[in-house]
Design a protein around this motif. Structure first.
Motif, short mmCIF file in Angstrom:
data_model
loop_
_atom_site.label_atom_id
_atom_site.label_comp_id
_atom_site.label_asym_id
_atom_site.label_seq_id
_atom_site.Cartn_x
_atom_site.Cartn_y
_atom_site.Cartn_z
N SER A 252 -7.55 7.43 -3.08
CA SER A 252 -6.38 7.98 -3.55
C SER A 252 -5.16 6.90 -3.04
O SER A 252 -5.20 5.86 -2.16
N GLY A 253 -3.88 7.02 -3.63
CA GLY A 253 -2.85 6.09 -3.58
C GLY A 253 -2.81 4.84 -4.19
O GLY A 253 -3.57 4.55 -4.95
N GLN A 254 -1.86 4.00 -3.98
CA GLN A 254 -1.59 2.79 -5.05
C GLN A 254 -1.43 1.54 -4.13
O GLN A 254 -1.06 1.41 -3.25
N ILE A 255 -2.19 0.52 -4.80
CA ILE A 255 -1.94 -0.82 -4.17
C ILE A 255 -1.49 -1.80 -4.99
O ILE A 255 -1.86 -1.96 -6.26
N PHE A 256 -0.47 -2.61 -4.72
CA PHE A 256 -0.06 -3.59 -5.32
C PHE A 256 -0.40 -4.80 -4.90
O PHE A 256 0.02 -5.15 -3.49
N PHE B 278 0.91 -1.27 0.06
CA PHE B 278 0.04 0.09 -0.03
C PHE B 278 0.89 1.20 0.10
O PHE B 278 1.84 1.10 0.70
N GLU B 279 0.53 2.17 -0.95
CA GLU B 279 1.47 3.40 -1.06
C GLU B 279 0.27 4.38 -0.80
O GLU B 279 -0.43 4.76 -1.51
N SER C 137 -11.36 -4.07 7.94
CA SER C 137 -12.03 -4.92 6.74
C SER C 137 -11.70 -4.09 5.53
O SER C 137 -11.66 -4.61 4.54
N THR C 138 -11.85 -2.93 5.65
CA THR C 138 -11.54 -1.93 4.34
C THR C 138 -10.20 -2.35 3.74
O THR C 138 -10.18 -2.53 2.46
N PHE C 139 -9.34 -2.56 4.57
CA PHE C 139 -7.63 -2.81 3.77
C PHE C 139 -8.11 -4.09 3.24
O PHE C 139 -7.40 -4.34 2.27
N LEU C 140 -8.54 -5.08 3.77
CA LEU C 140 -8.95 -6.50 3.34
C LEU C 140 -9.57 -6.23 1.84
O LEU C 140 -9.27 -7.07 1.10
N ARG C 141 -10.71 -5.46 2.06
CA ARG C 141 -11.56 -5.42 0.61
C ARG C 141 -10.66 -4.70 -0.36
O ARG C 141 -10.85 -5.22 -1.80
N SER D 161 0.57 3.50 4.55
CA SER D 161 1.73 2.92 3.74
C SER D 161 2.07 1.70 4.30
O SER D 161 2.67 1.83 5.34
N MET D 162 2.45 0.58 3.74
CA MET D 162 2.80 -0.76 4.27
C MET D 162 3.06 -1.83 3.22
O MET D 162 2.34 -1.80 2.22
N GLU D 163 3.86 -2.79 3.63
CA GLU D 163 4.10 -3.72 2.71
C GLU D 163 4.02 -5.05 3.47
O GLU D 163 4.57 -5.30 4.55
#
Ligand SMILES: Nc1ncnc2c1ncn2[C@@H]1O[C@H](COP(=O)(O)OP(=O)(O)OP(=O)(O)O)[C@@H](O)[C@H]1O
Length: 229
Positions: free
Chosen positions: A57-61, A4-5, A43-47, A23-25
């Motif tokens: 906003s931001g980027q997810i890989f 997460f960026e 839960s939002t993170f997992l979804r 932001s975390m990896e």
């Protein structure tokens, strides 16, 4: 494996962000507890990882892909590589244990011979061999969660996301489920588990990421549930 960026998620215009500049990896093979009060954004993170939601906003890989770039038809392929387990098990009540697990392979068109060998192997992995013919209501809560874990793992996903998997279970049963998740993690599956279960988190001493009002306030290796203990 998951990155997460500066990710923010605002569900409704004007609402406070459910996630705020996170932001975390998560590296391949890690076991991460996601903790925080109700409504903190777990839960939002997992979804977001499953692309059930998209960030404001931001980027997810995830699994080497930029989720913003992933075309809609590739989303099912992403989700197939991510197993999911929930507090409420989500089993099909009229299907037996074997069928509840087999369905994860049937929906992706795996041949019958593959299903007939892989499902029993997976039931053995979770400690349910011999219970293939039982219906969910004929199982204890812990056994039902093992079926759900078998269904999540039968396709050998790279990542397992678990949202409060011990939330409906008593402490002793929860320990059994955690031993199973630990074993799955040790065989190479990356696990991210959202939980309120302080005893479990304190016992396992894995990485702990804490959210508070959508903000990441702690990232601790071999951590405990509450900071400063
Ligand atoms: N679909 C949605 N629409 C609007 N707001 C939402 C939606 N889903 C979650 N929220 C809000 O986003 C915030 C974070 O919710 P989220 O479910 O991610 O928290 P959580 O940490 O998983 O909580 P819990 O531990 O209770 O499951 C909360 O304020 C919640 O009300």
């Amino acid at each position: 494996m998951i990155r997460f960026e500066n990710v923010s998620k605002v569900y409704a215009r004007g609402a406070r962000p459910a996630l705020d500049q996170v932001s975390m990896e998560v590296e391949r093979g890690e076991f991460v507890f996601l903790v925080g009060a109700s409504g903190s954004g777990k839960s939002t993170f997992l979804r977001l990882v499953l692309r059930e939601e998209r960030p404001t906003s931001g980027q997810i890989f995830a699994l080497g892909r930029d989720l913003a770039q992933l075309s809609r038809w590739k989303v099912p392929h992403l989700r197939r590589q991510i197993g999911t387990v929930f507090q409420d098990f989500r089993l099909l009540p009229n299907k037996n244990v074997f069928e509840n697990v087999a369905i994860a392979l049937q929906v992706i068109g795996k041949p019958r011979h593959h299903i007939l060998t892989t499902v029993p192997e997976t039931l053995e992995l979770v400690g349910l061999d011999g219970k293939e013919k039982r219906l969910p209501h004929e199982l204890s809560g812990g056994e039902q969660q093992r079926v759900a874990i078998a269904r999540a793992m039968v396709n050998r996903p790279q990542v397992l996301l678990a949202d409060e998997p011990t939330g409906n279970l008593d402490p002793t049963t929860s320990i059994g489920i955690m031993r199973l998740l630990d074993r799955i993690n040790r065989t190479g599956t990356t696990i991210v588990m959202a939980t309120h279960d302080d005893e479990i988190v304190d016992q396992m001493r894995k990485r702990v990421v804490e959210l508070a009002n959508g903000t990441m306030v702690r990232d601790q290796s071999r951590g405990v549930y509450g900071a400063g203990r």
